[in-house]
Design a protein around this motif. Structure first.
Motif, PDB file in Angstrom:
ATOM      1  N   THR A 146       0.540  -1.284   0.206  1.00 26.75           N
ATOM      2  CA  THR A 146       0.302   0.130   0.043  1.00 26.75           C
ATOM      3  C   THR A 146       0.619   1.316   0.047  1.00 26.75           C
ATOM      4  OG1 THR A 146      -1.679  -1.304   1.039  1.00 26.75           O
ATOM      5  CG2 THR A 146      -1.550   0.914   1.328  1.00 26.75           C
ATOM      6  N   ILE A 147       2.015   1.359   0.756  1.00 26.11           N
ATOM      7  CA  ILE A 147       3.010   2.323   0.770  1.00 26.11           C
ATOM      8  C   ILE A 147       3.510   2.364  -0.391  1.00 26.11           C
ATOM      9  CG2 ILE A 147       4.967   3.254   1.716  1.00 26.11           C
ATOM     10  CD1 ILE A 147       4.658   1.659   4.844  1.00 26.11           C
ATOM     11  N   THR A 154       1.523   9.617  -5.963  1.00 25.89           N
ATOM     12  CA  THR A 154       1.714  10.503  -5.860  1.00 25.89           C
ATOM     13  C   THR A 154       2.672  11.858  -6.855  1.00 25.89           C
ATOM     14  OG1 THR A 154       1.496   9.991  -3.057  1.00 25.89           O
ATOM     15  CG2 THR A 154       2.445  12.348  -4.044  1.00 25.89           C
ATOM     16  N   ASN A 155       3.725  10.222  -7.451  1.00 26.69           N
ATOM     17  CA  ASN A 155       4.462  11.120  -7.893  1.00 26.69           C
ATOM     18  C   ASN A 155       4.362  11.363  -9.237  1.00 26.69           C
ATOM     19  OD1 ASN A 155       7.290  11.206  -6.627  1.00 26.69           O
ATOM     20  ND2 ASN A 155       6.684   9.493  -5.984  1.00 26.69           N
ATOM     21  N   ALA A 156       3.138   9.865  -9.866  1.00 28.08           N
ATOM     22  CA  ALA A 156       2.777  10.096 -11.462  1.00 28.08           C
ATOM     23  C   ALA A 156       2.626  11.687 -11.495  1.00 28.08           C
ATOM     24  CB  ALA A 156       1.848   8.812 -11.708  1.00 28.08           C
ATOM     25  N   GLY A 225      -2.335  13.446  -6.317  1.00 24.08           N
ATOM     26  CA  GLY A 225      -1.496  12.498  -6.250  1.00 24.08           C
ATOM     27  C   GLY A 225      -1.814  12.197  -4.862  1.00 24.08           C
ATOM     28  N   PHE A 226      -2.135  12.694  -3.941  1.00 27.46           N
ATOM     29  CA  PHE A 226      -1.644  11.328  -2.526  1.00 27.46           C
ATOM     30  C   PHE A 226      -3.267  10.652  -2.428  1.00 27.46           C
ATOM     31  CE2 PHE A 226      -2.379  11.933   1.880  1.00 27.46           C
ATOM     32  CZ  PHE A 226      -1.839  10.474   1.931  1.00 27.46           C
ATOM     33  N   ALA A 227      -3.987  12.150  -2.412  1.00 27.22           N
ATOM     34  CA  ALA A 227      -5.519  12.020  -2.489  1.00 27.22           C
ATOM     35  C   ALA A 227      -6.226  11.342  -2.687  1.00 27.22           C
ATOM     36  CB  ALA A 227      -5.682  13.806  -2.494  1.00 27.22           C
ATOM     37  N   LEU A 228      -6.106  11.231  -4.595  1.00 28.09           N
ATOM     38  CA  LEU A 228      -5.930   9.739  -5.177  1.00 28.09           C
ATOM     39  C   LEU A 228      -6.173   8.842  -4.532  1.00 28.09           C
ATOM     40  CD1 LEU A 228      -5.888  11.811  -9.149  1.00 28.09           C
ATOM     41  CD2 LEU A 228      -8.408  11.271  -7.817  1.00 28.09           C
ATOM     42  N   ALA A 229      -4.522   8.258  -4.787  1.00 24.82           N
ATOM     43  CA  ALA A 229      -4.214   6.714  -4.326  1.00 24.82           C
ATOM     44  C   ALA A 229      -4.807   6.222  -2.781  1.00 24.82           C
ATOM     45  CB  ALA A 229      -2.203   6.975  -3.675  1.00 24.82           C
ATOM     46  N   LEU A 251      -6.560   6.167 -13.179  1.00 24.54           N
ATOM     47  CA  LEU A 251      -5.509   6.931 -13.092  1.00 24.54           C
ATOM     48  C   LEU A 251      -4.150   6.335 -14.173  1.00 24.54           C
ATOM     49  CD1 LEU A 251      -4.892   6.318  -9.246  1.00 24.54           C
ATOM     50  CD2 LEU A 251      -5.070   8.672 -10.693  1.00 24.54           C
ATOM     51  N   GLY A 252      -5.445   5.724 -15.430  1.00 24.17           N
ATOM     52  CA  GLY A 252      -4.309   5.540 -16.594  1.00 24.17           C
ATOM     53  C   GLY A 252      -3.198   6.585 -17.263  1.00 24.17           C
ATOM     54  N   VAL A 253      -4.067   7.678 -17.295  1.00 22.29           N
ATOM     55  CA  VAL A 253      -2.651   8.219 -17.962  1.00 22.29           C
ATOM     56  C   VAL A 253      -1.806   8.544 -17.193  1.00 22.29           C
ATOM     57  CG1 VAL A 253      -2.184  10.730 -18.856  1.00 22.29           C
ATOM     58  CG2 VAL A 253      -4.434   9.330 -19.508  1.00 22.29           C
ATOM     59  N   PRO A 254      -1.318   9.082 -15.730  1.00 28.10           N
ATOM     60  CA  PRO A 254      -0.586   9.651 -15.379  1.00 28.10           C
ATOM     61  C   PRO A 254       0.363   7.763 -15.077  1.00 28.10           C
ATOM     62  CG  PRO A 254      -2.033   9.501 -13.418  1.00 28.10           C
ATOM     63  CD  PRO A 254      -3.024   9.649 -15.201  1.00 28.10           C
TER      64      PRO A 254
END
Length: 363
Positions: A146-147, A154-156, A225-229, A251-254
């Motif tokens: 999960t981490i 987040t980085n994507a 990114g963090f929120a979506l993850a 999250l296919g594009v990033p």
């Protein structure tokens, strides 16, 4: 009652973001959090960044307004996102002003992910093999898995933040898709948090779409990114084939752009951490599309991924097993066609050309 809560959460976040973004712009200029043009960037003048602070403040404000309406379980999950997100925004804001080292930024991202996973116990709990039984994951697997997911997503989002409105728009589409999925599953926590996040993004996007008046910076890209993850974990905690693929498609594009960047740098024998100008948006610009057209094309691709995620969540398992490889094949061919890997190295396209030539000769 719930519908009124969702609508209020969205509108409150939208209004706060609309009000706060101009103020954050002035603050960014005052503290020197600005983005100067260079050989990798497409803007030609100094721009204020730190816009993610406006998204974050809108999210916090709306959250505080609706927290009395959430029960203890819902509030616990929401606080996990909020506290972890606060760490991420702090790291991003410091980077927007002082340009932190990659190692220090990564450490901050891991710390935020640990808060969500360990302190608030939000993690993937068990996996189900297609046509098999469910298996509970031990913490020694679920926690690092999960981490890694949170840090990776987040980085994507941060990597695609290269054009006006691109990261914000793609994140809004991903949030909308997650919201629709949550409504279909009746997940109140995810619905409320998505409504707040969507309002915050759209309020900021008014000032960020081309020509942008402010950039979101790392404070915004990392927070989104963090929120979506985190929301994807809340919505899809059971890692079945489809529930594993759905957040990947949302999250296919990033994610695909990040994956292709890693493969490209391996093929070109360059360090993975070294930035380049061969991301999806760079390739579309080089193909002759305008700044705005490029962003809208990527919005369309992100929307297509979102529709596929929703459809696959509703179909039979065997249909998903057939559709997923076809989607991956189409994605790879599209990446080769626009030169994401290389302008000259296109093995899959060349193979299809040889196959077509061979079939013509057989006739």
């Amino acid at each position: 009652m719930n519908e009124l809560l969702y609508g209020f959460a969205f509108v409150a976040a939208l209004i706060v973001a609309l009000v706060m973004t101009p103020l954050v712009k002035r603050f960014a200029i005052w503290v020197g959090a600005v983005d100067a043009p260079n050989h990798r960037k497409v803007h030609t003048r100094i721009m204020p960044r730190l816009g993610g602070l406006a998204i974050y403040l809108a999210f916090i404000a709306a959250f505080m307004m609706i927290i009395p309406a959430l029960d203890s379980y819902h509030a616990n999950a929401a606080w996990g996102l909020l506290i972890g997100g606060s760490i991420i925004v702090l790291v991003g804001a410091l980077d927007d002003r002082f340009e932190l080292s990659p190692k220090l930024k990564l450490l901050g991202q891991i710390a935020a992910a640990v808060v969500v996973v360990v302190v608030f116990d939000l993690k993937v709990e068990f996996v189900k093999i297609p046509f098999g039984e469910s298996t509970t994951l031990g913490e020694w697997i679920s926690i690092p898995l999960t981490i890694i997911w949170i840090v990776g997503v987040t980085n994507a989002i941060n990597l695609i933040d290269g054009l006006d409105g691109l990261a914000a728009g793609v994140s809004a589409i991903a949030t909308t898709t997650t919201l629709i999925m949550a409504i279909m599953m009746g997940n109140v926590t995810v619905i409320v948090l998505c409504a707040i996040l969507l309002g915050s993004i759209l309020g900021f996007l008014v000032y960020n779409f081309h020509p942008a008046k402010i950039f979101m910076g790392d404070s915004g890209a990392l927070f989104l990114g963090f929120a979506l993850a985190t929301l994807s974990i809340l919505g899809f905690k059971q890692t079945t084939l489809v529930s594993f693929v759905v957040p990947l498609l949302i999250l296919g594009v990033p994610l695909s752009d990040t994956f292709f960047a890693i493969i490209r740098r391996i093929l070109n024998r360059t360090p993975i951490s070294v930035a380049d100008k061969s991301h999806l948006h760079h390739c579309l610009l080089q193909a002759g599309f305008s700044h705005r057209s490029t962003v809208l094309i990527i919005y369309g691709i992100a929307s297509l991924f979102g529709v596929c995620a929703i459809v696959l969540s509703q179909v039979a398992l065997w249909v998903a097993l057939v559709a997923i490889p076809l989607l991956l094949l189409a994605l790879h061919i599209g990446a080769e066609a626009i030169g994401i890997f290389s302008q000259t190295r296109k093995p899959m396209i060349n193979w299809f050309k040889k196959l077509r030539t061979h079939s013509r000769m057989m006739k």
